[in-house]
Design a protein around this motif. Structure first.
Motif, PDB file in Angstrom:
ATOM      1  N   THR A 135       0.830  -1.205   0.000  1.00 12.68           N
ATOM      2  CA  THR A 135       0.000   0.000   0.000  1.00 12.68           C
ATOM      3  C   THR A 135       0.866   1.257   0.000  1.00 12.68           C
ATOM      4  N   PRO A 136       0.260   2.424  -0.260  1.00 13.31           N
ATOM      5  CA  PRO A 136       1.021   3.682  -0.217  1.00 13.31           C
ATOM      6  C   PRO A 136       1.559   4.018   1.173  1.00 13.31           C
ATOM      7  N   PHE A 137       1.122   3.277   2.189  1.00 12.76           N
ATOM      8  CA  PHE A 137       1.581   3.541   3.556  1.00 12.76           C
ATOM      9  C   PHE A 137       2.727   2.612   3.946  1.00 12.76           C
ATOM     10  N   GLY A 138       3.215   1.835   2.995  1.00 14.01           N
ATOM     11  CA  GLY A 138       4.325   0.917   3.203  1.00 14.01           C
ATOM     12  C   GLY A 138       4.308  -0.141   2.118  1.00 14.01           C
ATOM     13  N   ILE A 139       5.394  -0.220   1.352  1.00 13.76           N
ATOM     14  CA  ILE A 139       5.386  -1.110   0.185  1.00 13.76           C
ATOM     15  C   ILE A 139       6.806  -1.591  -0.087  1.00 13.76           C
ATOM     16  N   ASP A 140       6.940  -2.819  -0.598  1.00 11.84           N
ATOM     17  CA  ASP A 140       8.267  -3.294  -0.991  1.00 11.84           C
ATOM     18  C   ASP A 140       8.387  -3.238  -2.512  1.00 11.84           C
ATOM     19  N   CYS A 141       9.580  -3.583  -3.023  1.00 11.88           N
ATOM     20  CA  CYS A 141       9.847  -3.343  -4.444  1.00 11.88           C
ATOM     21  C   CYS A 141       8.911  -4.130  -5.358  1.00 11.88           C
ATOM     22  N   SER A 142       8.691  -5.404  -5.045  1.00 11.17           N
ATOM     23  CA  SER A 142       7.839  -6.224  -5.911  1.00 11.17           C
ATOM     24  C   SER A 142       6.359  -6.000  -5.638  1.00 11.17           C
ATOM     25  N   GLY A 143       6.022  -5.619  -4.403  1.00 12.24           N
ATOM     26  CA  GLY A 143       4.644  -5.221  -4.118  1.00 12.24           C
ATOM     27  C   GLY A 143       4.269  -3.992  -4.935  1.00 12.24           C
TER      28      GLY A 143
ATOM     29  N   VAL B 105       1.061  -1.740  -9.235  1.00  9.38           N
ATOM     30  CA  VAL B 105       0.965  -0.839 -10.391  1.00  9.38           C
ATOM     31  C   VAL B 105       0.380  -1.583 -11.587  1.00  9.38           C
ATOM     32  N   TYR B 106       0.873  -2.786 -11.823  1.00 12.54           N
ATOM     33  CA  TYR B 106       0.345  -3.577 -12.937  1.00 12.54           C
ATOM     34  C   TYR B 106      -1.106  -3.995 -12.663  1.00 12.54           C
ATOM     35  N   LYS B 107      -1.405  -4.387 -11.431  1.00 11.91           N
ATOM     36  CA  LYS B 107      -2.762  -4.832 -11.097  1.00 11.91           C
ATOM     37  C   LYS B 107      -3.783  -3.719 -11.317  1.00 11.91           C
ATOM     38  N   LEU B 108      -3.448  -2.508 -10.927  1.00 15.85           N
ATOM     39  CA  LEU B 108      -4.375  -1.381 -11.084  1.00 15.85           C
ATOM     40  C   LEU B 108      -4.627  -1.044 -12.551  1.00 15.85           C
ATOM     41  N   ASN B 109      -3.776  -1.557 -13.423  1.00 18.21           N
ATOM     42  CA  ASN B 109      -3.967  -1.339 -14.860  1.00 18.21           C
ATOM     43  C   ASN B 109      -4.476  -2.583 -15.576  1.00 18.21           C
ATOM     44  N   GLY B 110      -4.873  -3.604 -14.789  1.00 20.42           N
ATOM     45  CA  GLY B 110      -5.528  -4.774 -15.363  1.00 20.42           C
ATOM     46  C   GLY B 110      -4.619  -5.917 -15.734  1.00 20.42           C
ATOM     47  N   TYR B 111      -3.354  -5.895 -15.246  1.00 20.93           N
ATOM     48  CA  TYR B 111      -2.399  -6.946 -15.601  1.00 20.93           C
ATOM     49  C   TYR B 111      -2.007  -7.738 -14.357  1.00 20.93           C
ATOM     50  N   LYS B 112      -1.813  -9.026 -14.533  1.00 20.06           N
ATOM     51  CA  LYS B 112      -1.479  -9.907 -13.413  1.00 20.06           C
ATOM     52  C   LYS B 112      -0.019 -10.316 -13.480  1.00 20.06           C
ATOM     53  N   ILE B 113       0.769  -9.901 -12.489  1.00 24.44           N
ATOM     54  CA  ILE B 113       2.124 -10.420 -12.352  1.00 24.44           C
ATOM     55  C   ILE B 113       2.252 -11.004 -10.943  1.00 24.44           C
ATOM     56  N   LEU B 114       3.253 -11.840 -10.759  1.00 22.58           N
ATOM     57  CA  LEU B 114       3.398 -12.560  -9.504  1.00 22.58           C
ATOM     58  C   LEU B 114       3.918 -11.638  -8.395  1.00 22.58           C
ATOM     59  N   ARG B 115       4.046 -12.176  -7.175  1.00 23.96           N
ATOM     60  CA  ARG B 115       4.285 -11.326  -6.004  1.00 23.96           C
ATOM     61  C   ARG B 115       5.741 -10.948  -5.788  1.00 23.96           C
ATOM     62  N   ASP B 116       6.652 -11.904  -5.878  1.00 22.57           N
ATOM     63  CA  ASP B 116       8.042 -11.643  -5.537  1.00 22.57           C
ATOM     64  C   ASP B 116       8.860 -11.286  -6.771  1.00 22.57           C
ATOM     65  N   ALA B 117       9.939 -10.508  -6.565  1.00 19.32           N
ATOM     66  CA  ALA B 117      10.794 -10.097  -7.680  1.00 19.32           C
ATOM     67  C   ALA B 117      11.328 -11.304  -8.442  1.00 19.32           C
ATOM     68  N   SER B 118      11.758 -12.340  -7.724  1.00 21.51           N
ATOM     69  CA  SER B 118      12.305 -13.523  -8.388  1.00 21.51           C
ATOM     70  C   SER B 118      11.254 -14.230  -9.239  1.00 21.51           C
ATOM     71  N   GLN B 119       9.978 -14.171  -8.798  1.00 24.56           N
ATOM     72  CA  GLN B 119       8.890 -14.767  -9.580  1.00 24.56           C
ATOM     73  C   GLN B 119       8.574 -13.902 -10.800  1.00 24.56           C
ATOM     74  N   GLN B 120       8.521 -12.583 -10.599  1.00 29.15           N
ATOM     75  CA  GLN B 120       8.234 -11.678 -11.716  1.00 29.15           C
ATOM     76  C   GLN B 120       9.301 -11.775 -12.803  1.00 29.15           C
ATOM     77  N   ALA B 121      10.559 -12.042 -12.388  1.00 31.65           N
ATOM     78  CA  ALA B 121      11.658 -12.124 -13.350  1.00 31.65           C
ATOM     79  C   ALA B 121      11.510 -13.316 -14.295  1.00 31.65           C
TER      80      ALA B 121
END
Length: 253
Positions: free
Chosen positions: A149-157, A162-178
């Motif tokens: 959330t805007p009150f505390g967020i990590d890099c992959s969150g 950002v992608y979710k709010l635009n209708g795209y699904k990516i995984l949670r962790d940086a290593s998974q997104q990669a």
């Protein structure tokens, strides 16, 4: 068993213990499959990204499998303001953060409190050009391990939301997104909205950010900030040094 988050933000923990590491968060309206129970703790698998962890059983509402399937098949409707409120006829208010899910509000079986939402909503797939506009909503948000959330967020969150709010699904962790998307050979091939990944000395992906125009990057490190990006990695002009080593650039969309 199945459940839905009926509070603004709850921690998703690594172990069934209040002192356990927060690995992610569950936002209002997110629904999940309960895959294990230990005393007052549920181990859950989130529907959106199949991420697993433990939540306090007092911090959710149980729903039926039919209701779970109904929400899963509904179009994703999300809160599109930094913070908003939902309310019911008794004027009970719950604050909800950017990215909270509103998809279940139309279902009387699930929305037992008859909550209504009158704020900004977003739904559907947006053009890639909208990603950076959404990213700027999180600018200066403090870094928080496991935060979404805007009150505390990590890099992959940050990148996931950002992608979710635009209708795209990516995984949670940086290593998974990669593991997702198409790898690019050079920064020059990238477009605003593409993701840059960074590794440590052991070669493990530990960081991710969103590429901007003119060799800049927006990412969560201490806070959501904008830095320079070059072939070596992220360059922080304030400290005059590189802070993250570039591993790969991925075009997700």
């Amino acid at each position: 068993m199945y459940g839905i988050c009926n509070l603004a933000i709850i921690p998703l923990r690594n172990e069934p213990n209040d002192r356990s590491e927060q690995v992610s968060q569950v936002l209002f309206g997110e629904h999940f499959h309960i895959i294990e129970q230990q005393k007052q703790w549920f181990k859950i698998r989130l529907h959106f990204d199949a991420y697993e962890g433990w939540i306090d059983a007092k911090q959710c509402q149980l729903i039926s499998e039919v209701d779970f399937e109904e929400i899963s098949n509904n179009a994703e409707i999300l809160n599109n303001d930094l913070i908003e409120y939902i309310s019911n006829e008794a004027n009970v208010l719950i604050p909800i953060p950017l990215g909270a899910s509103l998809s279940f509000l139309e279902s009387e079986r699930i929305n037992t409190m008859a909550y209504k939402f009158e704020g900004l909503k977003v739904t559907g797939i947006k053009p890639k050009s909208e990603l950076l506009k959404t990213a700027f909503l999180y600018l200066n948000s403090p870094y928080l391990w496991g935060g979404k959330t805007p009150f505390g967020i990590d890099c992959s969150g940050f990148t996931q939301m950002v992608y979710k709010l635009n209708g795209y699904k990516i995984l949670r962790d940086a290593s998974q997104q990669a593991m997702q998307g198409e790898a690019l050979s050079f920064i020059e091939e990238s477009e605003p909205g593409d993701l840059a990944f960074f590794d440590n000395e052991e070669g493990k992906i530990i960081h991710v950010g969103i590429i901007m125009n003119d060799n800049y990057i927006i990412h969560a490190s201490g806070k959501v900030r904008i830095d320079r990006l070059d072939h070596l990695g992220i360059y922080n002009a304030e400290t005059n040094r590189h802070t993250h080593k570039l591993r790969v650039i991925k075009k997700i969309i």
